[in-house]
Design a protein around this motif. Structure first.
Motif, mmCIF file in Angstrom:
data_model
loop_
_atom_site.group_PDB
_atom_site.id
_atom_site.type_symbol
_atom_site.label_atom_id
_atom_site.label_comp_id
_atom_site.label_asym_id
_atom_site.label_seq_id
_atom_site.Cartn_x
_atom_site.Cartn_y
_atom_site.Cartn_z
ATOM 1 N N GLY A 269 -26.145 62.417 -35.701
ATOM 2 C CA GLY A 269 -25.508 63.339 -34.770
ATOM 3 C C GLY A 269 -24.822 62.612 -33.626
ATOM 4 N N GLY A 270 -24.123 61.554 -33.945
ATOM 5 C CA GLY A 270 -23.387 60.804 -32.933
ATOM 6 C C GLY A 270 -23.971 59.441 -32.630
ATOM 7 N N PHE A 271 -24.985 59.037 -33.356
ATOM 8 C CA PHE A 271 -25.549 57.692 -33.225
ATOM 9 C C PHE A 271 -26.284 57.322 -34.497
ATOM 10 N N ARG A 272 -26.511 56.041 -34.651
ATOM 11 C CA ARG A 272 -27.365 55.532 -35.730
ATOM 12 C C ARG A 272 -28.588 54.907 -35.082
ATOM 13 N N GLU A 273 -29.551 54.604 -35.921
ATOM 14 C CA GLU A 273 -30.817 54.099 -35.415
ATOM 15 C C GLU A 273 -31.297 52.966 -36.312
ATOM 16 N N ARG A 274 -32.100 52.085 -35.752
ATOM 17 C CA ARG A 274 -32.795 51.056 -36.508
ATOM 18 C C ARG A 274 -34.149 50.840 -35.854
ATOM 19 N N VAL A 275 -35.066 50.220 -36.591
ATOM 20 C CA VAL A 275 -36.416 49.979 -36.084
ATOM 21 C C VAL A 275 -36.642 48.476 -36.027
ATOM 22 N N ALA A 276 -37.028 47.992 -34.863
ATOM 23 C CA ALA A 276 -37.298 46.562 -34.691
ATOM 24 C C ALA A 276 -38.618 46.199 -35.358
ATOM 25 N N GLN A 277 -38.690 44.991 -35.885
ATOM 26 C CA GLN A 277 -39.913 44.530 -36.540
ATOM 27 C C GLN A 277 -41.077 44.593 -35.564
ATOM 28 N N GLY A 278 -42.195 45.148 -36.029
ATOM 29 C CA GLY A 278 -43.401 45.263 -35.218
ATOM 30 C C GLY A 278 -43.470 46.501 -34.349
ATOM 31 N N ALA A 279 -42.472 47.378 -34.428
ATOM 32 C CA ALA A 279 -42.431 48.566 -33.554
ATOM 33 C C ALA A 279 -43.589 49.521 -33.795
ATOM 34 N N LEU B 79 -35.349 51.283 -32.024
ATOM 35 C CA LEU B 79 -36.725 51.672 -31.710
ATOM 36 C C LEU B 79 -37.550 50.397 -31.612
ATOM 37 N N GLN B 80 -38.100 50.137 -30.448
ATOM 38 C CA GLN B 80 -38.841 48.903 -30.224
ATOM 39 C C GLN B 80 -40.349 49.105 -30.219
ATOM 40 N N ARG B 81 -40.782 50.290 -29.841
ATOM 41 C CA ARG B 81 -42.213 50.620 -29.869
ATOM 42 C C ARG B 81 -42.323 52.126 -30.052
ATOM 43 N N VAL B 82 -43.042 52.530 -31.113
ATOM 44 C CA VAL B 82 -43.175 53.958 -31.405
ATOM 45 C C VAL B 82 -44.628 54.326 -31.648
ATOM 46 N N ALA B 83 -44.938 55.587 -31.378
ATOM 47 C CA ALA B 83 -46.217 56.193 -31.749
ATOM 48 C C ALA B 83 -45.927 57.076 -32.957
ATOM 49 N N LEU B 84 -46.586 56.800 -34.064
ATOM 50 C CA LEU B 84 -46.354 57.537 -35.304
ATOM 51 C C LEU B 84 -47.186 58.810 -35.352
#
Length: 168
Positions: free
Chosen positions: A40-50, A142-147
């Protein structure tokens, strides 16, 4: 006139039986640094270890299509196992003996469901960062997430995620 509801309970005995064959769902809910589709107007990626803090701390479920009514497993019960490797966030789920899990296994066997997703929120003020990709398109990392969950899904945000099932 007052209507009174009557409930009756009859003590009964029952037993659960297993047919002897057990299955597991598995896959990569995400792969490090892979780009999502346009969200919706951006893309995303997840950093290793996030996800490393979250998989050791949080109460995470495995769901089908992120639907909390279709629970496949849970890390706190031991039926969901999560791990990070050099590729991404891998999961394994002991398949419950439910009709929806058997239906999902059939859809996976046919190739109708073959990808995964993850439900999350960012953790802390440094949970994500923004930049532009090589095409000048907004890119969230995404550098740090809560799943909350990992899910085999019909429509993934990340096209290179995977899901499958196997006899355990």
């Amino acid at each position: 006139m007052t209507v009174r509801l009557e409930r009756r309970y009859v003590p009964t005995r029952f037993e659960l039986r297993n047919g002897g064959t057990s299955f597991q769902f598995y896959g990569y809910a995400l792969k490090w640094d892979a780009r999502s589709s346009n969200l919706g107007g951006f893309r995303e990626r997840v950093a290793q270890g996030a996800t490393s803090d979250s998989i050791g701390r949080d109460d995470i479920r495995a769901l089908f299509n992120h639907d909390p009514n279709l629970i496949l497993g849970r890390n706190r019960s031991g039926t969901l196992r999560l791990s990070e490797d050099s590729t991404g966030l891998h999961y394994e789920v002991d398949m419950p003996d439910t009709t929806y899990a058997r239906d999902l296994a059939t859809a996976m066997e046919r190739g109708d469901v073959s990808q995964s997703s993850f439900g999350f929120k960012t953790s802390g003020p440094e949970g994500d960062s923004w930049a532009e990709d090589d095409d000048g398109f907004p890119l969230r990392t995404l550098q740090r997430v809560a799943l909350f969950d990992v899910s085999p899904v019909t429509y993934p945000a990340y096209g290179d995620s995977t899901s499958g099932y196997r006899v355990a």
